[in-house]
Scaffold this active site. Structure first.
Site, PDB file in Angstrom:
ATOM      1  CG  ASP A 286     -15.679 -38.808  14.705  1.00 16.70           C
ATOM      2  OD1 ASP A 286     -16.900 -38.551  14.748  1.00 16.70           O
ATOM      3  OD2 ASP A 286     -15.189 -39.743  14.030  1.00 16.70           O
ATOM      4  CG  HIS A 431     -11.936 -34.920  13.724  1.00 19.65           C
ATOM      5  ND1 HIS A 431     -11.886 -35.004  12.356  1.00 19.65           N
ATOM      6  CD2 HIS A 431     -11.786 -36.185  14.192  1.00 19.65           C
ATOM      7  CE1 HIS A 431     -11.700 -36.263  12.000  1.00 19.65           C
ATOM      8  NE2 HIS A 431     -11.629 -37.012  13.105  1.00 19.65           N
TER       9      HIS A 431
HETATM   10 NI    NI Z   1     -11.429 -40.436  15.913  1.00 17.35          NI
END
Ligand code: NI
Length: 478
Positions: A286, A431
């Site tokens: 992400d 991430h």
């Molecule tokens: Ni996010």
């Protein structure tokens, strides 16, 4: 009284001596001459060369060499090109074959003569055009030094007359450790399904022959790729020269894209066939793309042949469109993580729609493709978000394994957290904006592979939506 020898008599004796010498010399010369003739008859009647230019294959000619002695026959047909470098490469191969033959022949010469056997070296060229000025050349060498035990070997050559290069294996395929192993499996599968070969093949010899891609012998056809193996190379002699044809639809994924373009082949996106009892997980990244971290993540994924899903922020894509494009080009899946990472449950319906759509447009603009699913920031989800996302054709994807990479910022901790909570069908939240996540990834992928996990995209995982343990997700596919 001693008889005086007259001058005349003296002269006659001299004359007779000269004649004897002359006669002897002539005899010796004749004898030598015949010996030379005889030697040259057995050893080296001059080879005859012919060059035939081809009308079907522009730029590609055929050179034939024939030579016949009283104990062996040579017939060689070989490609002949104006380019000296290419010609020398082909010539070197032909000379090697000739040398091998002559060595074998000389070892067997006395036996040959005794039994009246003739030796034969026969090299044939077959040509096939696969694209403009790109040719498959198959050199088939048959050699026998008498008796029935001839051997056949095949040397395939791929020739590009656009660049005047003989193409090497790395020109044809995009190879890394994973793809070499996969191609090897494809070829072995083909051998096992081939009734002429399957019972005769020796797996250890096969593994050895395939271990070095530089030594693979292949030809490319529009519908298949042929792998060649010499007699005795991977199987018992009864199998002869082995040709294994791998269907194009199976092997095309490994082609070098520049070569594929040259020969007008389109490489489709790879579809993984999922088996219901497989251990699949979807890694998701992400908040990117990020200038430094995303390329590092991509590199590790590539090394493991792993595909993942990237939930991109429109605002980041706007800054790094090339990295977004690279993610897509390397076969990963695109996801929408909204334009500006707001909690969607606090926004109006119009604002929610705008956050998702703007981001999707940015992604499409950068990559040429729309995202396939939505991950709402913070996992914040309600019925309005679900309904809007559904209208936009995007399933809402949550996660079942949180790496807590944003919190720990520690490669070891990320590894431990994921390994402790992973399960088949898991969607793992990571991430691609923290360097520590990129640090953790090589070991994490190795650990997961060791436990038998295979990495798929979220869409692939959703195909198993009806199975337990997939998700969590909301919307279209639920
Ligand atoms: Ni996010």
């Amino acid at each position: 009284m001693e008889r005086q020898i007259s001058r005349k008599e003296k002269k006659n004796i001299q004359k007779r001596n000269y004649l004897i010498i002359l006669f002897t010399l002539t005899f010796v010369l004749f004898a030598l001459f015949f010996k030379v003739i005889q030697l040259s008859m057995t050893k080296s009647v001059a080879a005859e060369e012919t060059i035939i230019s081809s009308e079907i294959y522009p730029g590609l000619n055929l050179k034939t060499t024939t030579q016949e002695t009283d104990t062996f026959t040579l017939f060689i047909s070989q490609p002949y090109i104006k380019d000296e470098k290419m010609n020398n490469q082909i010539e070197a191969f032909i000379n090697q074959e000739k040398q091998n033959f002559i060595t074998e022949y000389e070892d067997a010469e006395s036996m040959l003569k005794k039994n009246g056997f003739r030796g034969h070296l026969n090299i044939q060229t077959s040509t096939e055009k696969i694209a403009d000025k790109i040719y498959n050349i198959e050199l088939e060498t048959y050699k026998t030094v008498g008796g029935a035990n001839g051997t056949t070997t095949v040397q395939p050559i791929l020739m590009d007359l656009n660049t005047n290069e003989l193409l090497k294996i790395n020109d044809l395929f995009e190879l890394d450790e994973a793809s070499v192993a996969e191609i090897k499996n494809l070829v072995f599968e083909e051998a096992e399904n081939n009734p002429d070969v399957s019972d005769l093949i020796f797996e250890d010899l096969f593994n050895e022959a395939m271990s070095n891609p530089d030594e693979w012998k292949v030809l490319i056809h529009p519908e298949s790729v042929t792998f060649f193996f010499d007699e005795y190379e991977i199987a018992a002699g009864a199998a002869g020269v082995i040709q294994l044809k791998i269907p194009m639809e199976k092997i095309i994924y490994y082609f070098n894209s520049a070569f594929a373009e040259k020969v007008n082949l389109e490489i489709p996106k790879k579809e993984v066939k999922l088996s219901p009892d497989g251990k699949y997980i979807a890694l998701t990244f992400d908040d990117g793309p990020h200038a430094e971290v995303t390329p590092r993540v991509l590199e590790t994924l590539e090394q493991h042949g792993a595909k993942a899903t990237f939930y991109m922020l429109g605002s980041q894509v706007e800054y790094y469109p090339d990295i977004a494009k690279q993610v897509f080009d390397e076969g990963h899946e695109l996801g929408d993580h909204t334009m500006s990472h707001k909690d969607l449950t606090h926004l109006s319906a119009d604002q929610i729609k705008n956050e998702i759509e703007t981001s999707s447009h940015q992604i499409e603009h950068a990559t040429g493709n729309l995202p396939k699913s939505l991950r709402p920031p913070y996992g914040a989800f309600n019925d309005t978000v679900g309904a809007i996302s559904n209208d936009l054709g995007l399933p809402v994807i949550m996660w079942s394994v949180d790496s807590l990479d944003w919190k720990s910022r520690n490669a070891e901790a990320i590894n431990q957290k994921v390994m402790a909570t992973v399960h088949p069908g898991a969607i793992v939240l990571l991430h691609d904006i923290h360097a520590t996540t990129a640090d953790a990834l090589p070991q994490l992928l190795t650990n997961l592979e060791r436990e038998g996990y295979e990495f798929v995209t979220v869409s692939q995982l959703l195909e198993f939506g009806e199975l337990e343990g997939i998700g969590p997700h909301h919307g279209i596919n639920q």
